[in-house]
Design an enzyme around this catalytic site. Structure first.
Site, mmCIF file in Angstrom:
data_model
loop_
_atom_site.group_PDB
_atom_site.id
_atom_site.type_symbol
_atom_site.label_atom_id
_atom_site.label_comp_id
_atom_site.label_asym_id
_atom_site.label_seq_id
_atom_site.Cartn_x
_atom_site.Cartn_y
_atom_site.Cartn_z
ATOM 1 N N ASN A 33 0.836 -1.206 0.000
ATOM 2 C CA ASN A 33 0.000 0.000 0.000
ATOM 3 C C ASN A 33 0.873 1.260 0.000
ATOM 4 O O ASN A 33 0.397 2.338 0.324
ATOM 5 C CB ASN A 33 -0.900 0.017 1.240
ATOM 6 C CG ASN A 33 -1.764 -1.224 1.314
ATOM 7 O OD1 ASN A 33 -2.364 -1.611 0.319
ATOM 8 N ND2 ASN A 33 -1.813 -1.859 2.476
ATOM 9 N N HIS A 68 -13.702 -2.651 7.036
ATOM 10 C CA HIS A 68 -12.482 -3.337 7.473
ATOM 11 C C HIS A 68 -12.646 -4.077 8.811
ATOM 12 O O HIS A 68 -13.427 -3.669 9.672
ATOM 13 C CB HIS A 68 -11.365 -2.293 7.620
ATOM 14 C CG HIS A 68 -10.002 -2.871 7.787
ATOM 15 N ND1 HIS A 68 -9.357 -2.902 8.995
ATOM 16 C CD2 HIS A 68 -9.167 -3.447 6.895
ATOM 17 C CE1 HIS A 68 -8.163 -3.457 8.830
ATOM 18 N NE2 HIS A 68 -8.028 -3.789 7.570
ATOM 19 N N GLU A 97 -15.729 2.999 4.262
ATOM 20 C CA GLU A 97 -14.374 3.329 3.795
ATOM 21 C C GLU A 97 -14.544 4.232 2.581
ATOM 22 O O GLU A 97 -15.447 4.002 1.772
ATOM 23 C CB GLU A 97 -13.625 2.058 3.366
ATOM 24 C CG GLU A 97 -13.212 1.213 4.536
ATOM 25 C CD GLU A 97 -12.605 -0.134 4.115
ATOM 26 O OE1 GLU A 97 -11.976 -0.235 3.054
ATOM 27 O OE2 GLU A 97 -12.788 -1.089 4.886
ATOM 28 N N SER A 123 -10.661 -1.283 0.462
ATOM 29 C CA SER A 123 -9.303 -1.814 0.405
ATOM 30 C C SER A 123 -9.142 -3.009 -0.520
ATOM 31 O O SER A 123 -8.065 -3.228 -1.058
ATOM 32 C CB SER A 123 -8.837 -2.196 1.811
ATOM 33 O OG SER A 123 -9.708 -3.146 2.382
ATOM 34 N N ASP A 183 -13.372 5.970 6.773
ATOM 35 C CA ASP A 183 -12.030 5.405 6.864
ATOM 36 C C ASP A 183 -11.336 5.679 5.528
ATOM 37 O O ASP A 183 -11.651 5.069 4.509
ATOM 38 C CB ASP A 183 -12.156 3.889 7.141
ATOM 39 C CG ASP A 183 -10.811 3.223 7.335
ATOM 40 O OD1 ASP A 183 -9.798 3.778 6.866
ATOM 41 O OD2 ASP A 183 -10.777 2.129 7.926
ATOM 42 N N HIS A 197 -7.033 4.047 2.386
ATOM 43 C CA HIS A 197 -6.398 3.850 1.073
ATOM 44 C C HIS A 197 -6.483 5.084 0.181
ATOM 45 O O HIS A 197 -6.054 5.049 -0.969
ATOM 46 C CB HIS A 197 -6.984 2.614 0.388
ATOM 47 C CG HIS A 197 -6.662 1.370 1.160
ATOM 48 N ND1 HIS A 197 -5.527 0.627 0.926
ATOM 49 C CD2 HIS A 197 -7.279 0.799 2.222
ATOM 50 C CE1 HIS A 197 -5.468 -0.372 1.797
ATOM 51 N NE2 HIS A 197 -6.521 -0.288 2.593
ATOM 52 N N LYS A 205 0.322 3.597 4.867
ATOM 53 C CA LYS A 205 0.055 3.228 3.465
ATOM 54 C C LYS A 205 0.698 4.306 2.585
ATOM 55 O O LYS A 205 1.919 4.363 2.527
ATOM 56 C CB LYS A 205 -1.445 3.037 3.289
ATOM 57 C CG LYS A 205 -1.975 1.971 4.277
ATOM 58 C CD LYS A 205 -3.405 1.614 4.064
ATOM 59 C CE LYS A 205 -4.012 0.860 5.238
ATOM 60 N NZ LYS A 205 -3.426 -0.466 5.489
HETATM 61 C C1 LIG Z 1 -9.606 0.208 5.437
HETATM 62 C C2 LIG Z 1 -8.565 0.006 6.462
HETATM 63 N N1 LIG Z 1 -8.725 0.538 7.672
HETATM 64 C C3 LIG Z 1 -7.802 0.377 8.646
HETATM 65 C C4 LIG Z 1 -6.661 -0.355 8.424
HETATM 66 C C5 LIG Z 1 -5.679 -0.551 9.539
HETATM 67 O O1 LIG Z 1 -4.629 0.345 9.399
HETATM 68 P P1 LIG Z 1 -3.172 -0.045 9.958
HETATM 69 O O2 LIG Z 1 -2.543 -0.903 8.916
HETATM 70 O O3 LIG Z 1 -2.490 1.271 10.140
HETATM 71 O O4 LIG Z 1 -3.380 -0.768 11.240
HETATM 72 C C6 LIG Z 1 -6.444 -0.911 7.160
HETATM 73 C C7 LIG Z 1 -5.185 -1.666 6.898
HETATM 74 O O5 LIG Z 1 -5.176 -2.787 6.532
HETATM 75 C C8 LIG Z 1 -7.422 -0.744 6.160
HETATM 76 O O6 LIG Z 1 -7.271 -1.300 4.956
#
Ligand SMILES: Cc1ncc(COP(=O)(O)O)c(C=O)c1O
Length: 381
Positions: free
Chosen positions: A36, A123, A169, A173, A198, A201, A231
């Site tokens: 990412n 997520h 989101e 993702s 969220d 990405h 990311k």
């Molecule tokens: C949509 C989403 N939210 C939160 C996270 C978690 O973030 P982090 O990798 O900083 O723990 C991810 C990571 O995989 C994600 O894809």
């Protein structure tokens, strides 16, 4: 080791293997079509130099304690001030990871009597926070505004008295498609609720100047955003952008903020530099857009893959074992392409998640897609 107490774990792992769902750690290998690190910042000399300079100037490696005790470093506070200004939120709060920030948010802010309405594809970290929340929750059809609305109206009809929380989101993702965040913000307004976006990405990549797809909504007072820093920002941690009163509430109530050692101040220094790079180097976003368009066009013409519109380009396979075989073949040819299987994605939708980053060029993309087309053709069911 042969212990009856361990046998149940072995049985579970054997069951996962039978369904081609077993995971194991593997070393970084091959051309990067999976990370990412969209803007190629993780290895950027300027970012590493900023962390080296922070070390030189005496910033410690470890925080040494919780933010509420001795662990609150000037680098954390400077980052939060700069991030709030950059993302346009009243306040920003820095967490050690996006996972932790989502758990903090969902387990602490929605109250008993509230309703969390979340997209079906949200997520795992949001799910974990929601499980720990005292609010009710309901999952609705992916990106379907009417389903969010219906769920809230039904809850009100059944006596729901609190506030609804809409959780999405901005850029999904594993699918690479975008949420209708502006429509959802209006919906949150109409129902006297909150919207949580969220941006994991999208942060650094999409929206005005890389400020996220939901940029512009933060001053409504009921929109919260999560920007992960591991990311596109190339470092680690996450910034929650939210109204000051909610940040203060988290500092008093979020167990994983309170009872956890603060993130390394060096990482905070790194994220500060990454934000400056997002501002100073817009050409990185332009280059990513160009590579994404090139990859989308090739995937479409060679494999009939419908473009997602973003740098995350899933190639749907369906079957777990077949996805794994194709990914293995790509590895053998020098490309890091990963199979994404349930439970990360819904049953029957195993896929190859192609991620486009500045760690590759057009020739590598063209070569990878050419070989992927052959690998898929050779493994026809
Ligand atoms: C949509 C989403 N939210 C939160 C996270 C978690 O973030 P982090 O990798 O900083 O723990 C991810 C990571 O995989 C994600 O894809």
């Amino acid at each position: 080791m042969n212990s009856p107490a361990l046998a149940r774990y072995e049985a579970t792992l054997a069951g996962l293997a039978r369904k081609s769902r077993l995971r194991a750690l593997s070393p970084q290998q091959g051309v990067d079509f999976t990370s990412n690190d969209y803007l190629g910042l993780a290895n950027a000399p300027r970012l590493k130099a900023a962390i080296a300079a922070a070390i030189e100037s005496g910033v410690p490696a470890g925080a040494g304690g919780s933010r509420l005790l001795r662990g609150n470093h000037a680098e954390h506070e400077a980052l939060e001030t700069e991030a709030a200004a950059f993302f346009g939120s009243e306040k920003a709060l820095y967490f050690g990871s996006g996972f932790s920030a989502n758990v903090a948010l969902f387990s602490s802010l929605p109250q008993r009597g509230d309703l969390i309405v979340h997209d079906a594809l949200i997520h795992a970290s949001a799910h974990d926070g929601i499980s720990a929340s005292k609010a009710q929750s309901v999952s609705v059809s992916h990106n379907h505004v009417e389903s969010f609305d219906r769920a809230i109206r039904e809850w009100r009809r059944n006596g729901g008295k609190g506030h609804p929380w809409i959780a999405v989101e901005s850029l999904y993702s594993m699918d690479g498609d975008k949420a209708p965040v502006f429509e959802l913000a209006d919906l949150a307004d109409r129902h006297d609720g909150f919207l949580v976006v969220d941006e994991a990405h999208a942060s650094g990549v999409l929206g005005p100047g890389g400020r996220g797809i939901a940029f512009g909504l933060e001053n409504r007072g009921n929109v919260l955003m999560l920007h992960t820093c591991g990311k596109a920002l190339g470092v680690s941690g996450a910034l929650l952008g939210l109204p000051t009163v909610l940040a203060d509430y988290l500092v008093n109530r979020a167990r994983n903020f309170i009872y956890s050692t603060a993130p390394s101040p060096l990482m905070a220094a790194g994220v500060r530099e990454a934000l400056r790079m997002i501002v100073d180097a817009p050409e990185r976003r332009t280059e990513l857009e160009k590579l994404k368009n090139f990859a989308s066009e090739r995937l479409h013409s060679l494999l009939g893959v419908r473009p997602s519109g973003s740098q995350i380009l899933p190639v749907m396979i369906g079957d777990n074992a077949r996805s794994l075989r194709i990914a293995d073949r790509m590895h053998a040819e020098g490309f890091d392409v990963r199979a994404i299987r349930p439970p990360t994605v819904p049953e029957g939708t195993a896929r190859l998640r192609i991620s486009i980053t500045l760690n590759v060029d057009e020739d590598q993309i063209a070569d990878m897609i050419q070989r992927l087309a052959v690998a898929i053709e050779k493994d026809r069911p």
